[in-house]
Write a protein that holds these residues in place. Structure first.
Motif, short mmCIF file in Angstrom:
data_model
loop_
_atom_site.label_atom_id
_atom_site.label_comp_id
_atom_site.label_asym_id
_atom_site.label_seq_id
_atom_site.Cartn_x
_atom_site.Cartn_y
_atom_site.Cartn_z
N THR A 51 71.79 34.15 10.82
CA THR A 51 71.24 35.51 10.91
C THR A 51 69.72 35.48 10.75
OG1 THR A 51 73.30 36.36 9.97
CG2 THR A 51 71.40 37.83 9.88
N GLU A 52 69.24 34.72 9.77
CA GLU A 52 67.80 34.65 9.55
C GLU A 52 67.08 33.98 10.71
OE1 GLU A 52 66.16 36.20 7.37
OE2 GLU A 52 67.71 36.78 5.95
N ILE A 53 67.68 32.92 11.26
CA ILE A 53 67.04 32.23 12.39
C ILE A 53 66.90 33.20 13.57
CG2 ILE A 53 67.22 30.31 14.06
CD1 ILE A 53 68.90 28.80 11.92
N GLU A 84 58.40 36.35 7.00
CA GLU A 84 59.28 36.56 5.83
C GLU A 84 60.72 36.13 6.14
OE1 GLU A 84 56.62 39.96 3.59
OE2 GLU A 84 58.20 40.62 4.96
N GLU A 85 61.17 36.35 7.37
CA GLU A 85 62.52 35.88 7.75
C GLU A 85 62.55 34.35 7.71
OE1 GLU A 85 64.19 38.33 7.50
OE2 GLU A 85 63.74 39.99 8.84
N ARG A 86 61.44 33.73 8.07
CA ARG A 86 61.36 32.26 8.03
C ARG A 86 61.47 31.77 6.58
NH1 ARG A 86 56.81 31.77 10.35
NH2 ARG A 86 57.64 32.12 12.44
N GLU A 87 60.86 32.52 5.66
CA GLU A 87 61.00 32.17 4.24
C GLU A 87 62.47 32.27 3.81
OE1 GLU A 87 58.46 34.38 1.57
OE2 GLU A 87 56.74 33.96 2.87
N HIS A 88 63.13 33.35 4.21
CA HIS A 88 64.55 33.51 3.88
C HIS A 88 65.37 32.34 4.44
CE1 HIS A 88 63.88 38.16 3.82
NE2 HIS A 88 63.34 37.56 2.78
N MET A 89 65.05 32.00 5.67
CA MET A 89 65.73 30.88 6.34
C MET A 89 65.61 29.60 5.48
SD MET A 89 64.56 29.35 10.02
CE MET A 89 63.33 28.24 9.32
N GLU A 163 67.15 38.80 -3.98
CA GLU A 163 65.72 38.77 -3.63
C GLU A 163 65.55 39.00 -2.12
OE1 GLU A 163 62.23 35.50 -3.55
OE2 GLU A 163 63.70 35.22 -5.16
N ILE A 164 66.39 38.34 -1.34
CA ILE A 164 66.32 38.50 0.12
C ILE A 164 66.66 39.94 0.50
CG2 ILE A 164 67.34 37.79 2.33
CD1 ILE A 164 67.68 34.97 1.15
N LEU A 165 67.71 40.48 -0.10
CA LEU A 165 68.14 41.86 0.20
C LEU A 165 66.99 42.85 -0.03
CD1 LEU A 165 70.26 44.06 0.84
CD2 LEU A 165 70.90 44.02 -1.58
N THR A 167 63.85 42.39 0.25
CA THR A 167 62.89 42.29 1.36
C THR A 167 63.47 42.93 2.62
OG1 THR A 167 62.30 40.15 0.44
CG2 THR A 167 61.33 40.70 2.56
N GLU A 168 64.77 42.74 2.86
CA GLU A 168 65.38 43.34 4.07
C GLU A 168 65.31 44.87 3.98
OE1 GLU A 168 65.43 41.09 5.93
OE2 GLU A 168 66.64 39.37 5.36
N GLU A 169 65.47 45.39 2.77
CA GLU A 169 65.38 46.85 2.61
C GLU A 169 63.96 47.34 2.91
OE1 GLU A 169 67.13 47.68 -1.23
OE2 GLU A 169 69.16 47.61 -0.39
FE LIG Z 1 65.66 37.95 6.25
#
Ligand SMILES: [Fe+2]
Ligand SMILES: [Fe+2]
Length: 190
Positions: A51-53, A84-89, A163-165, A167-169
């Motif tokens: 999902t993050e990728i 930021e998505e790359r960080e989550h990844m 923590e990821i959630l 950021t998604e919000e």
């Molecule tokens: Fe993300």
């Protein structure tokens, strides 16, 4: 001397803890008392990784492909979200590795493994913002489920997902604000 409680080694017995840590060393960060099935935990995190990728790819594409006089601000925002998505990844990939799995970065089947979608490439700015808002809302629902699953049984993974959630919000809120700014009305009522 090993202290025993009800026939079980007492958990704070340092010698016993050290012995077990040595014995279990090939399992990496997973100790004997890991309360979940590591295979299932890894499988679920592979979905989050995919999902993050997909989110990195979609935001990167939008940050480049958005056109028009009104697109400068959104392009920067898309690029920031891609980072930021790359960080989550990276966070999720690290956790999969700690749990004894191999993070799946295989492009083959990526779109079907992911919870969110890449979307069409030829969208106008407002349609791009909508695609991203939809993807963020899917990610939010997905992370809420995962947080519930990991719960008290794997607090390390749960804390990372929380923590990821958060950021998604923020991302969803950013997309919502962009949509209002560029379309004048919210697509989805809050
Ligand atoms: Fe993300
Ligand atoms: Fe996001």
């Amino acid at each position: 001397m090993t202290t025993k409680t009800n026939g079980q080694p007492f958990l704070s017995d340092v010698t016993e803890l050290r012995r077990r840590a040595r014995e279990e060393i090939e399992k990496g960060a997973i100790t004997e008392d890991y309360a979940l099935d590591p295979k299932q935990a890894i499988e679920l995190l592979q979905i989050a990784l995919a999902t993050e990728i997909v989110c990195v790819l979609r935001y990167t594409m939008h940050s480049v492909a958005a056109t028009g006089i009104a697109s400068e601000g959104p392009k920067d925002e898309f690029a920031e979200h891609a980072d930021e998505e790359r960080e989550h990844m990276g966070m999720i990939a690290e956790r999969i590795n700690q749990l004894g799995g191999t993070p799946n970065f295989d492009p083959e089947g990526l779109a079907t493994r992911a919870a969110s979608q890449y979307g069409p490439g030829d969208l106008d700015l407002v349609a791009m913002i909508k695609e991203n808002l939809i993807a963020e809302r899917i990610a939010i629902a997905h992370y809420r489920e995962l947080i519930h699953f990991f719960g008290e049984k794997d607090p390390t993974t749960r804390t990372m997902l929380e923590e990821i959630l958060a950021t998604e919000e923020e991302h969803a809120n950013d997309m919502h604000d962009l949509l209002v700014a560029h379309e004048g009305k919210p697509m989805l009522s809050r």
